[in-house]
Design a protein around this motif. Structure first.
Motif, PDB file in Angstrom:
ATOM      1  N   ILE A 245       0.836  -1.049   0.204  1.00  0.00           N
ATOM      2  CA  ILE A 245      -0.068   0.093  -0.096  1.00  0.00           C
ATOM      3  C   ILE A 245       0.358   1.364  -0.300  1.00  0.00           C
ATOM      4  O   ILE A 245       0.706   2.308  -1.093  1.00  0.00           O
ATOM      5  N   GLU A 246       1.870   1.363   0.487  1.00  0.00           N
ATOM      6  CA  GLU A 246       3.026   2.179   0.659  1.00  0.00           C
ATOM      7  C   GLU A 246       3.785   2.762  -0.337  1.00  0.00           C
ATOM      8  O   GLU A 246       3.172   3.554  -1.089  1.00  0.00           O
ATOM      9  N   LEU A 247       4.007   1.690  -1.429  1.00  0.00           N
ATOM     10  CA  LEU A 247       4.337   1.685  -2.336  1.00  0.00           C
ATOM     11  C   LEU A 247       4.155   2.739  -3.151  1.00  0.00           C
ATOM     12  O   LEU A 247       3.956   3.277  -4.140  1.00  0.00           O
ATOM     13  N   GLY A 248       3.029   1.687  -2.999  1.00  0.00           N
ATOM     14  CA  GLY A 248       1.080   2.429  -4.243  1.00  0.00           C
ATOM     15  C   GLY A 248       0.831   3.592  -4.525  1.00  0.00           C
ATOM     16  O   GLY A 248       1.415   4.630  -5.270  1.00  0.00           O
ATOM     17  N   ARG A 249       0.774   4.089  -2.821  1.00  0.00           N
ATOM     18  CA  ARG A 249       0.882   5.358  -2.456  1.00  0.00           C
ATOM     19  C   ARG A 249       2.616   6.455  -2.946  1.00  0.00           C
ATOM     20  O   ARG A 249       1.630   7.639  -3.321  1.00  0.00           O
ATOM     21  N   LEU A 250       2.561   5.811  -3.140  1.00  0.00           N
ATOM     22  CA  LEU A 250       4.507   6.349  -3.733  1.00  0.00           C
ATOM     23  C   LEU A 250       4.406   6.599  -5.231  1.00  0.00           C
ATOM     24  O   LEU A 250       5.822   6.864  -5.541  1.00  0.00           O
TER      25      LEU A 250
END
Length: 373
Positions: free
Chosen positions: A65-70
């Motif tokens: 989820i964090e990588l997708g947000r970035l």
């Protein structure tokens, strides 16, 4: 194409790794802020050309989820611990603490637990609720068993990833996965690989794949070269597959297949040279496993490390270098190409005068084996 005589009965083609080549600046330069590093595969647009390798030490639902947000594309290993156990975190912590002499045997025991279809559904739906592009990976051996669960759960992109994946697998024991029929009947884009030769990649492109993963045996946690004698020097492999993409573009009347460098891309300089050789994006394992949020806690391993019959990898300690955001966008705190990797790609493109990733694939490169100085 130059061949070298290995002995009187064998000749071999000279191939190059990323360490053997360098990018050459041109007469034009740009401001790094004016460079675009975005890319798109099928209907899905990403701000950065980074795909997370489907490894338990790299991707958990939270880090995905964090990588997708970035702005990147996370890929969850649908054969990993997150689809075998309701709460795998204590087992991941155990793997991190294992004595190196006992790590392989204990990991084989841990990963012997059956994959649970309901957990595949739960993990994919968790990512969907976060509003990111959802991608999951299966090996060719498990694809026929679990693909329907993956698609029904709402996966956006499906990754079929193995050490080497062939469009012409031959088996006398069972009906092999027919990639061409499978991909054409699927309603979502498929990324498939690895491949490391022009011919193998061309055959995979003809199956209808949206992207081809390039490379095998070259990752930081792999021992494929030691155990199987198989290795793909990545600069030559990416350039060969990029040539297959060009020829398939003509053959198919304009269908573009994305080339994704997977393996041997450990630093920002490797990412630069992968794109220079023709890659549209890179799949990163160890580079992202160094993030403080990574599940491996400074350790890294892939599915090859716990193969039940022939392990071809290891659990390795790589340490941590910063948050996921620092690794991608900085600020860089080390001069070794492990932090601010996107900033480094932008600067390399700006220094050579190219404004986007597709243009940068045309940059001049030279053979310049690294001497260590």
């Amino acid at each position: 194409m130059t061949e070298i005589e290995i002995g009187r009965g064998k000749r071999g083609r000279r191939a190059y790794s990323f360490d053997d080549i360098a990018v050459v600046p041109s007469r034009r330069t740009r401001d790094p802020e004016e460079v675009s590093v975005s890319w798109q595969i099928d209907a899905y647009h990403f701000d950065i050309p980074v795909i997370a390798a489907p490894m338990d030490s790299v991707m958990s639902p939270a880090t995905a989820i964090e990588l997708g947000r970035l702005g990147g594309l996370p890929v969850l290993d649908l054969e990993g611990l997150w689809t075998r156990y309701d709460d795998p975190e204590p087992l991941i912590e155990e793997i991190v603490r294992l004595d190196p002499a006992k790590a392989t045997a204990r990991m084989q025991e841990i990963y012997a637990e059956e994959i649970k279809p309901e957990l595949i559904t739960a993990r994919i739906q968790e990512l969907r609720r976060a509003g990111i592009t959802v991608a999951g990976a299966l090996s060719p051996q498990r694809t026929q068993q679990h693909w329907k669960t993956v698609v029904d759960a709402g996966c956006d992109l499906f990754v079929i990833r193995g050490t080497t994946v062939s469009a012409e697998h031959v088996s006398g024991n069972s009906e092999p996965l027919n990639l061409k029929r499978f991909i054409y009947e699927l309603d979502i884009p498929v990324i498939v690989g690895g491949a490391s030769t022009y011919t193998a990649a061309l055959h995979l492109m003809r199956t209808g794949a949206a992207g081809v993963l390039v490379g095998f045996g070259g990752g930081a946690a792999h021992t494929t070269r030691t155990t199987l004698g198989i290795h793909a020097p990545m600069a030559s492999a990416v350039a060969d597959v990029a040539a297959a993409r060009r020829d398939y573009l003509d053959e198919s009347g304009g269908r573009y297949v994305h080339v994704i460098a997977d393996g041997g891309v450990g630093s920002s300089g490797d990412i630069v040279k992968a794109v220079a050789c023709g890659a549209d994006a890179v799949m990163l394992g160890a580079a992202l496993a160094r993030a403080t949020e990574a599940p491996g806690g400074g350790f890294h391993w892939g599915p090859e490390a716990h193969h039940s019959a022939l392990p071809r990898g290891a659990r390795i300690q790589i340490g941590t270098q910063g948050s996921l955001e620092e690794i991608l966008f900085g600020p860089g705190r080390f001069a070794d190409g492990t932090t601010n990797i996107i900033g480094a790609l932008r600067r390399a493109m700006a220094t050579t005068g190219y404004s986007d990733v597709k243009e940068f694939q045309r940059v001049e490169v030279v053979v310049a084996p690294y001497s260590g100085s």
